[in-house]
Motif scaffolding. Structure first.
Motif, PDB file in Angstrom:
ATOM      1  N   THR A 263       0.836  -1.206   0.000  1.00 50.46           N
ATOM      2  CA  THR A 263       0.000   0.000   0.000  1.00 50.46           C
ATOM      3  C   THR A 263       0.869   1.253   0.000  1.00 50.46           C
ATOM      4  N   MET A 264       1.841   1.238   0.880  1.00 48.97           N
ATOM      5  CA  MET A 264       2.707   2.405   0.993  1.00 48.97           C
ATOM      6  C   MET A 264       3.431   2.671  -0.331  1.00 48.97           C
ATOM      7  N   LYS A 265       3.986   1.610  -0.920  1.00 55.29           N
ATOM      8  CA  LYS A 265       4.750   1.794  -2.158  1.00 55.29           C
ATOM      9  C   LYS A 265       3.852   2.209  -3.323  1.00 55.29           C
ATOM     10  N   GLU A 266       2.673   1.626  -3.377  1.00 50.94           N
ATOM     11  CA  GLU A 266       1.750   2.014  -4.464  1.00 50.94           C
ATOM     12  C   GLU A 266       1.389   3.487  -4.352  1.00 50.94           C
ATOM     13  N   ASN A 267       1.065   3.914  -3.145  1.00 47.48           N
ATOM     14  CA  ASN A 267       0.718   5.320  -2.955  1.00 47.48           C
ATOM     15  C   ASN A 267       1.895   6.237  -3.254  1.00 47.48           C
ATOM     16  N   ALA A 268       3.081   5.749  -2.948  1.00 45.57           N
ATOM     17  CA  ALA A 268       4.273   6.558  -3.194  1.00 45.57           C
ATOM     18  C   ALA A 268       4.391   6.917  -4.675  1.00 45.57           C
ATOM     19  N   SER A 269       3.909   6.030  -5.546  1.00 49.01           N
ATOM     20  CA  SER A 269       4.052   6.267  -6.984  1.00 49.01           C
ATOM     21  C   SER A 269       3.227   7.463  -7.466  1.00 49.01           C
ATOM     22  N   LEU A 270       2.279   7.921  -6.669  1.00 45.92           N
ATOM     23  CA  LEU A 270       1.435   9.048  -7.091  1.00 45.92           C
ATOM     24  C   LEU A 270       2.256  10.291  -7.422  1.00 45.92           C
ATOM     25  N   ASN A 271       3.316  10.513  -6.654  1.00 42.95           N
ATOM     26  CA  ASN A 271       4.186  11.659  -6.966  1.00 42.95           C
ATOM     27  C   ASN A 271       5.666  11.258  -6.948  1.00 42.95           C
ATOM     28  N   VAL A 272       5.908   9.991  -7.313  1.00 41.65           N
ATOM     29  CA  VAL A 272       7.272   9.456  -7.370  1.00 41.65           C
ATOM     30  C   VAL A 272       8.020   9.727  -6.056  1.00 41.65           C
ATOM     31  N   LYS A 273       7.336   9.473  -4.939  1.00 41.04           N
ATOM     32  CA  LYS A 273       8.017   9.501  -3.646  1.00 41.04           C
ATOM     33  C   LYS A 273       9.082   8.421  -3.609  1.00 41.04           C
ATOM     34  N   ARG A 274      10.081   8.631  -2.758  1.00 40.27           N
ATOM     35  CA  ARG A 274      11.060   7.577  -2.525  1.00 40.27           C
ATOM     36  C   ARG A 274      10.540   6.712  -1.387  1.00 40.27           C
ATOM     37  N   PRO A 275      10.103   5.491  -1.670  1.00 41.38           N
ATOM     38  CA  PRO A 275       9.630   4.621  -0.588  1.00 41.38           C
ATOM     39  C   PRO A 275      10.802   3.828  -0.007  1.00 41.38           C
ATOM     40  N   LEU A 276      10.886   3.801   1.311  1.00 38.19           N
ATOM     41  CA  LEU A 276      11.989   3.077   1.948  1.00 38.19           C
ATOM     42  C   LEU A 276      11.425   2.147   2.999  1.00 38.19           C
ATOM     43  N   VAL A 277      11.893   0.916   2.968  1.00 37.19           N
ATOM     44  CA  VAL A 277      11.415  -0.073   3.933  1.00 37.19           C
ATOM     45  C   VAL A 277      12.614  -0.594   4.718  1.00 37.19           C
ATOM     46  N   TYR A 278      12.551  -0.484   6.032  1.00 39.40           N
ATOM     47  CA  TYR A 278      13.621  -1.016   6.872  1.00 39.40           C
ATOM     48  C   TYR A 278      13.032  -2.033   7.840  1.00 39.40           C
ATOM     49  N   SER A 279      13.825  -3.050   8.122  1.00 41.44           N
ATOM     50  CA  SER A 279      13.396  -4.040   9.100  1.00 41.44           C
ATOM     51  C   SER A 279      13.459  -3.426  10.494  1.00 41.44           C
ATOM     52  N   GLY A 280      12.559  -3.874  11.344  1.00 36.23           N
ATOM     53  CA  GLY A 280      12.588  -3.407  12.727  1.00 36.23           C
ATOM     54  C   GLY A 280      13.351  -4.351  13.642  1.00 36.23           C
ATOM     55  N   ASP A 281      14.030  -5.345  13.031  1.00 29.60           N
ATOM     56  CA  ASP A 281      14.749  -6.331  13.843  1.00 29.60           C
ATOM     57  C   ASP A 281      16.015  -5.737  14.446  1.00 29.60           C
ATOM     58  N   ASP A 282      16.272  -6.082  15.673  1.00 29.98           N
ATOM     59  CA  ASP A 282      17.573  -5.813  16.263  1.00 29.98           C
ATOM     60  C   ASP A 282      17.976  -4.337  16.175  1.00 29.98           C
ATOM     61  N   LEU A 283      17.017  -3.474  16.519  1.00 31.63           N
ATOM     62  CA  LEU A 283      17.226  -2.041  16.307  1.00 31.63           C
ATOM     63  C   LEU A 283      18.358  -1.450  17.142  1.00 31.63           C
ATOM     64  N   LEU A 284      18.713  -2.138  18.227  1.00 35.46           N
ATOM     65  CA  LEU A 284      19.786  -1.587  19.056  1.00 35.46           C
ATOM     66  C   LEU A 284      21.168  -1.801  18.448  1.00 35.46           C
ATOM     67  N   SER A 285      21.229  -2.690  17.444  1.00 36.05           N
ATOM     68  CA  SER A 285      22.557  -3.040  16.929  1.00 36.05           C
ATOM     69  C   SER A 285      23.077  -1.990  15.952  1.00 36.05           C
ATOM     70  N   ASP A 286      24.388  -2.019  15.734  1.00 35.98           N
ATOM     71  CA  ASP A 286      25.027  -1.055  14.847  1.00 35.98           C
ATOM     72  C   ASP A 286      24.624  -1.234  13.384  1.00 35.98           C
ATOM     73  N   SER A 287      24.001  -2.373  13.066  1.00 37.39           N
ATOM     74  CA  SER A 287      23.587  -2.576  11.674  1.00 37.39           C
ATOM     75  C   SER A 287      22.540  -1.546  11.266  1.00 37.39           C
ATOM     76  N   HIS A 288      21.947  -0.876  12.236  1.00 37.46           N
ATOM     77  CA  HIS A 288      20.939   0.137  11.920  1.00 37.46           C
ATOM     78  C   HIS A 288      21.512   1.548  11.881  1.00 37.46           C
ATOM     79  N   GLN A 289      22.824   1.659  11.856  1.00 36.80           N
ATOM     80  CA  GLN A 289      23.382   3.000  11.696  1.00 36.80           C
ATOM     81  C   GLN A 289      24.535   3.004  10.719  1.00 36.80           C
ATOM     82  N   ASN A 290      24.359   3.728   9.645  1.00 37.58           N
ATOM     83  CA  ASN A 290      25.421   3.907   8.662  1.00 37.58           C
ATOM     84  C   ASN A 290      25.060   5.096   7.778  1.00 37.58           C
TER      85      ASN A 290
END
Lengths: 309, 493
Positions: A263-290
């Motif tokens: 749904t989010m990505k389809e709606n994003a196409s209305l004005n060529v938004k940049r849709p970004l999806v990130y996993s919510g797993d292991d949010l405390l780890s450094d893999s979520h910062q770069n």
């Protein structure tokens, strides 16, 4: 949870909604949890609320059930703030992000208490607050560096000076992680504003307390009004508006729900938004910062000028 | 009393009684087949559909060749060939060897440059001067540039390890047929991906010649597959589950459909879509140079350029002068035979496009715009449009807001820097922009505030393989060219 922690939580809950007093003879002052738009704390214009309860079914607070109108107001504020936020010096943005970290640290006890009210153990709560503080410190440092790392001077064949550098994508709507109250918020917001974007964020519906307190941190951290806007409410209701608004340039989704992502990505196409999806797993780890999280919300601009006479 | 004109204000006279003699580029050395099949798995293959369509010369309306129409089954064959080539050959080959194949393609293109240029002008209608000096050399340079990246990808993404995506489906437009093929294929191959490419239905011939070059270069079968056809063929590529990435250059309308189609999958995409660039002339600009820049900005390639400077903003104090000089200059433009080396403006690419341009010219007139067209003659056969400009238009005029993709310029005026920046940005597009002034600080004020991916200051419509290109907002996602052009074809591991 051990007995002492249970007692702590009980006391915290006792502070508020059910009107109990924690100490005899004195009624505790309850906190009203409101949303955060344009640097102010209004209630939702819709007048709606939902009741947040702890595990034992005790009421913790009445939470604003934000509406489409709240979101639209927030986008107006975010748009108004974006140019001047992006135009601040990188050094200044870095200082402000660092200031957020300082203020977060200073309010550690309150965040820990709120996380525990929402079901965390004290150990988990402590490490979540630490991770959130460190995440802002991490991105504070990137504010005046990602431009150098990801820019280029391009050796074109013709006699021109030609260079490419990143610029903020613009206004970003964020559907923050549902499972965490603070670190998900920090992980989503920090790279966006480090890069000069302004954001409208939907907090976790089931764990909204830290979002509102975090807004208070922002409000006292020299973050200009409108740069970060935070709404509480239901993702299911608001995801359409967060993704189809024509004046939003990018939409971030934390989570795994395939239908919602579609749904989010389809709606994003209305004005060529940049849709970004990130996993919510292991949010405390450094893999979520770069720095690529910053670059996901940047546009590369290339400028040409003749070299000659 | 009669005021003496300054030298620079003297109107040029072009009724000097002499004309350029025709200087046609020879077609003798051009080898075109009567029929072009699909290029799948290294071989020219008849289409499963059994259907062919004609590719015509838009300057004469004569048929040049029949070209195969790829259906779903053909696209499926091409994707499967690309997958096998990816798994078994291309992704396993040492990167330096991969690079050497791409260098070979660049070299053979340079050797056959003249042939490519002539066919490009015949099939697409663009002036030979442009195909010879811009399209073909840039296409070869693009392969040459990306060839060298193949074994240096570790330096492309600081702090991260990158790898290829798999099979890239690529759909390109008709305005720069060979150049767009190069923009798509070269970075995809350098990063270790394999390709299914669809050229535009009105301009498939140089892509099929490129297929010959790829054969000649000995590229392993299936690494590049070229399937011809119209929108349905493109849709078959976008919808094919075996594709890992879609790269599309074309209209914003189709780009949005592609983005929506891909919403349910993790497939990556790059979109290079429409534009409506502001070209801004300040009073302190070198006016004659700026006029040349405006002419190049809007009439280059018949205005069939997504980054064309189609909205001209002139500071009020010099507006009359600039418009007069523009009209004078437009009078000198030679419209006609694309193969004539004197031609400035060739044929409109297709009948459909000509009708679209005419529709917009009509809209502009009906909206109250003041139209000016040069008085040049145009051939009786073929598709032609005289250089056109509109004055007296407003921000809300459709000829100001919408992409025409033809030689039609809309002129507006402004007083202050702030005003022109606001007007320039007040549009859903954000591909490119131009600014003309002699004041350095003003250049950076404007270039840093225009929300667009490519800004030309005191120049316009320059391109280079090392220079990233792509849009903000509804002009697209991702960059092509340069270091940044590698990123859309890589994933971090």
């Amino acid at each position: 949870m051990d007995q002492i922690e249970k007692q702590k939580v009980k006391e915290l809950n006792g502070k508020g909604a059910n009107g109990e007093s924690s100490k005899e003879g004195r009624l505790n002052v309850m906190k009203t949890y409101k949303i955060y738009i344009d640097g102010k704390f209004p209630r939702t214009e819709s007048g709606r609320y939902y009741i947040l309860k702890d595990k034992d079914g005790n009421t913790i607070a009445n939470i604003c059930q934000g509406s489409r109108k709240d979101f639209r107001d927030a986008v107006v504020a975010a748009r108004k703030a974006q140019h001047s936020w992006a135009s601040r010096s990188a050094y200044n943005r870095g200082q402000i992000l660092y200031r957020i970290a300082e203020m977060l640290e200073g309010r550690r006890a309150q965040f820990v208490a709120e996380l525990m009210q929402q079901g965390s153990t004290s150990v988990d709560a402590e490490s979540e607050v630490s991770a959130a503080v460190d995440r802002f410190v991490y991105y504070a440092g990137w504010c005046d560096k990602y431009q150098q790392v990801f820019s280029s001077v391009n050796p074109v064949e013709s006699s021109h000076f030609n260079f490419s550098l990143p610029e903020a994508t613009g206004v970003v709507s964020i559907l923050a992680d549902e499972e965490t109250s603070l670190i998900g918020l920090a992980t989503a917001i920090a790279p966006a504003i480090a890069g000069g974007n302004t954001v409208v964020t939907l907090a976790s519906s089931s764990k909204p307390l830290c979002a509102v307190t975090f807004a208070e941190v922002l409000n006292s951290s020299d973050v200009p009004g409108g740069v970060v806007n935070i709404i509480t409410g239901y993702r299911k209701e608001l995801i359409t508006h967060f993704s189809n608004h024509m004046d939003v340039n990018a939409c971030i989704y934390f989570g795994e729900d395939k239908d919602q992502i579609k749904t989010m990505k389809e709606n994003a196409s209305l004005n060529v938004k940049r849709p970004l999806v990130y996993s919510g797993d292991d949010l405390l780890s450094d893999s979520h910062q770069n720095p690529y999280r910053i670059m996901d919300l940047q546009e590369i601009k290339t400028t040409w000028h003749p070299i000659g006479q | 009393m009669k005021k003496k004109n300054k030298k620079s204000d003297v109107k040029l006279k072009f009724s000097g009684g002499w004309e350029y003699a025709p200087a046609p580029e020879s077609k003798d050395h051009i080898r075109l087949k009567e029929k072009y099949d699909l290029f799948i798995n290294g071989k020219f293959t008849e289409p499963e559909t059994g259907k062919y369509f004609a590719s015509i010369n838009p300057s004469t309306e004569a048929k040049l060749a029949d070209v195969a129409e790829a259906g779903d089954k053909d696209v499926d064959k091409a994707v499967k060939a690309a997958r096998v080539a990816y798994e078994n050959v291309w992704s396993r080959m040492p990167a330096a060897e991969r690079g050497k194949y791409i260098y070979r393609i660049a070299r053979i293109m340079q050797e056959r440059a003249r042939e490519f240029a002539v066919i490009e002008s015949m099939d697409g209608g663009k002036a030979i001067r442009e195909s010879r000096d811009v399209d073909v050399p840039l296409a070869a340079a693009h392969f040459f540039y990306y060839a060298g990246w193949a074994d240096k990808l570790d330096y492309a993404l600081p702090g991260a390890k990158a790898k290829s995506l798999g099979v890239a489906g690529q759909i390109i437009p008709w305005n720069f047929p060979l150049l767009m093929a190069a923009w798509k294929i070269a970075p995809a191959l350098a990063t270790g991906n394999t390709v299914v490419l669809k050229p535009a239905e009105t301009t498939p011939l140089t892509a099929m010649k490129l297929a010959e070059v790829i054969q000649e270069a000995g590229l392993p079968p299936g690494v590049v597959n070229i399937v011809t056809g119209a929108g349905a063929t493109g849709a078959a590529i976008v919808n094919h589950p075996g594709i890992n990435k879609v790269a599309f250059t074309g209209s914003t309308e189709v780009g949005k459909i592609i983005q929506k189609t891909l919403a349910g999958s993790d497939r990556k995409y790059t979109l290079e879509l429409g534009g409506k660039a502001a070209n801004i002339i300040f009073e302190d600009a070198a006016i004659d140079q700026a006029v040349e820049g405006i002419i190049n900005g809007i009439f280059f390639n018949q205005g069939h350029v997504c980054c064309a400077g189609s909205r001209l903003f002139v500071q009020e104090s010099v507006a009359d002068k600039v418009v007069r000089k523009l009209k004078d200059r437009m009078e000198t433009l030679i419209v006609g035979d694309p193969l004539d080396k004197n031609t400035d403006i060739g044929a409109i690419n297709s009948k459909d496009q000509l009708e679209k341009i005419r529709k917009y010219i009509k809209i502009g007139v009906n909206e109250g715009g003041e139209m000016y067209q040069s008085s040049c003659s145009v051939p009786s056969k073929g598709f032609w449009c005289r250089p056109t400009l509109f004055t007296n238009v407003s921000q809300s005029s459709r000829v100001v807001q919408e992409e025409i993709f033809g030689p039609v310029l809309a002129v507006q005026t402004f007083r202050t820097v702030e005003e022109v920046i606001e007007k320039a940005n007040n549009i859903p597009y954000g591909l490119s922009g131009g600014v003309w002034t002699d004041k350095g600080s003003k250049i950076f004020k404007v270039t840093s505030q225009i929300r667009a991916g490519v800004i030309w200051a005191n120049t316009y419509n320059k391109f280079d393989p090392t220079s990233p290109f792509g849009g903000y907002k509804e002009s697209g996602v991702g960059r092509e060219g340069g270091l940044h052009g590698l990123i859309p074809y890589l994933q971090t591991v």
